[in-house]
Design a protein around this motif. Structure first.
Motif, PDB file in Angstrom:
ATOM      1  N   UNK A  82      -0.587  46.999 -95.514  1.00  0.00           N
ATOM      2  CA  UNK A  82       0.801  47.180 -95.094  1.00  0.00           C
ATOM      3  C   UNK A  82       1.308  48.581 -95.406  1.00  0.00           C
ATOM      4  N   UNK A  83       1.028  49.096 -96.591  1.00  0.00           N
ATOM      5  CA  UNK A  83       1.539  50.420 -96.961  1.00  0.00           C
ATOM      6  C   UNK A  83       1.018  51.503 -96.013  1.00  0.00           C
ATOM      7  N   UNK A  84      -0.262  51.450 -95.694  1.00  0.00           N
ATOM      8  CA  UNK A  84      -0.834  52.434 -94.771  1.00  0.00           C
ATOM      9  C   UNK A  84      -0.218  52.292 -93.382  1.00  0.00           C
ATOM     10  N   UNK A  85      -0.008  51.047 -92.938  1.00  0.00           N
ATOM     11  CA  UNK A  85       0.555  50.823 -91.607  1.00  0.00           C
ATOM     12  C   UNK A  85       2.003  51.288 -91.538  1.00  0.00           C
ATOM     13  N   UNK A  86       2.776  51.037 -92.583  1.00  0.00           N
ATOM     14  CA  UNK A  86       4.162  51.524 -92.628  1.00  0.00           C
ATOM     15  C   UNK A  86       4.163  53.048 -92.530  1.00  0.00           C
ATOM     16  N   UNK A  87       3.292  53.704 -93.277  1.00  0.00           N
ATOM     17  CA  UNK A  87       3.197  55.168 -93.223  1.00  0.00           C
ATOM     18  C   UNK A  87       2.812  55.673 -91.843  1.00  0.00           C
ATOM     19  N   UNK A  88       1.840  55.003 -91.204  1.00  0.00           N
ATOM     20  CA  UNK A  88       1.391  55.411 -89.872  1.00  0.00           C
ATOM     21  C   UNK A  88       2.517  55.293 -88.850  1.00  0.00           C
ATOM     22  N   UNK A 112       3.610  36.769 -99.051  1.00  0.00           N
ATOM     23  CA  UNK A 112       3.241  37.791 -98.083  1.00  0.00           C
ATOM     24  C   UNK A 112       4.111  39.010 -98.338  1.00  0.00           C
ATOM     25  N   UNK A 113       3.676  40.149 -97.872  1.00  0.00           N
ATOM     26  CA  UNK A 113       4.488  41.359 -97.883  1.00  0.00           C
ATOM     27  C   UNK A 113       4.799  41.670 -96.427  1.00  0.00           C
ATOM     28  N   UNK A 125       5.785  43.740 -89.374  1.00  0.00           N
ATOM     29  CA  UNK A 125       4.453  43.992 -89.909  1.00  0.00           C
ATOM     30  C   UNK A 125       4.308  43.082 -91.118  1.00  0.00           C
ATOM     31  N   UNK A 126       3.209  42.357 -91.219  1.00  0.00           N
ATOM     32  CA  UNK A 126       3.043  41.436 -92.328  1.00  0.00           C
ATOM     33  C   UNK A 126       1.618  41.545 -92.875  1.00  0.00           C
ATOM     34  N   UNK A 127       1.519  41.505 -94.201  1.00  0.00           N
ATOM     35  CA  UNK A 127       0.223  41.422 -94.867  1.00  0.00           C
ATOM     36  C   UNK A 127       0.263  40.150 -95.687  1.00  0.00           C
TER      37      UNK A 127
END
Length: 181
Positions: A82-88, A112-113, A125-127
């Motif tokens: 999730x963190x990488x996807x939020x950044x992207x 979940x996050x 977006x969910x992880x």
């Protein structure tokens, strides 16, 4: 990386009517539950790794059904980071909420996050920090609908202005737009 569509949220002005229609179509629907306990204004149709969530006016944050139009409320995609996807997605110029931890159940076992991309059609977006099997066991569901629906084949997103909206969706999903049909 986006790995799959996790679920689709459909806003409905009257949940009882929507449940009746989907039930007549052969879908097995389950009453919703959430991190704050039972959510009486939601229902789910489970398809294994994917689910459809019907959300009535209260759960959607509206005072009355007159304020709520029927249609797509949110497309929620699963990511493995999730963190990488939020950044992207932020690097593409989108506003994305800070990730939050929540749970599908009041005990927190189905944690979940998630984060939200601000767009005309909100994209979640969910992880998940739980397996599909754990979610299905908690909800007491199995993907066995009398209409034999097994999975989501494809999703169409209707937009008012293709030239304006296609680049945004393509950017968030990190995909080259297909040739218009």
């Amino acid at each position: 990386m986006i790995t799959a569509v996790d679920h689709l949220v459909l806003r409905v002005p009257d949940l009882d009517d929507a449940v009746a229609v989907y039930s007549r179509l052969g879908f097995e629907l389950l009453s919703g539950t959430g991190g704050n306990g039972p959510k009486s204004d939601t229902a789910y149709a489970d398809f294994g790794d994917f689910y459809l969530e019907l959300v009535g006016p209260v759960a959607a944050g509206f005072e009355s059904s007159e304020e709520l139009t029927h249609g797509a409320g949110e497309i929620v995609v699963r990511t493995d980071n999730l963190d990488a996807e939020v950044g992207r997605v932020r690097s593409k110029g989108f506003t994305v909420s800070e990730p939050v931890v929540d749970a599908l159940d009041s005990g927190g076992a189905l944690a979940r996050r998630s984060a939200r991309v601000e767009a005309k059609t909100p994209i979640g977006l969910v992880q998940n920090q739980h397996s599909t099997e754990e979610r299905r066991a908690f909800l007491g569901s199995s993907p066995s609908h009398s209409n034999t629906a097994k999975t989501l084949e494809r999703t169409y997103i209707a937009v008012e202005n293709m030239d304006e909206d296609l680049p945004a969706f393509s950017s968030v999903f990190d995909k080259t737009p297909p040739d218009p049909e």
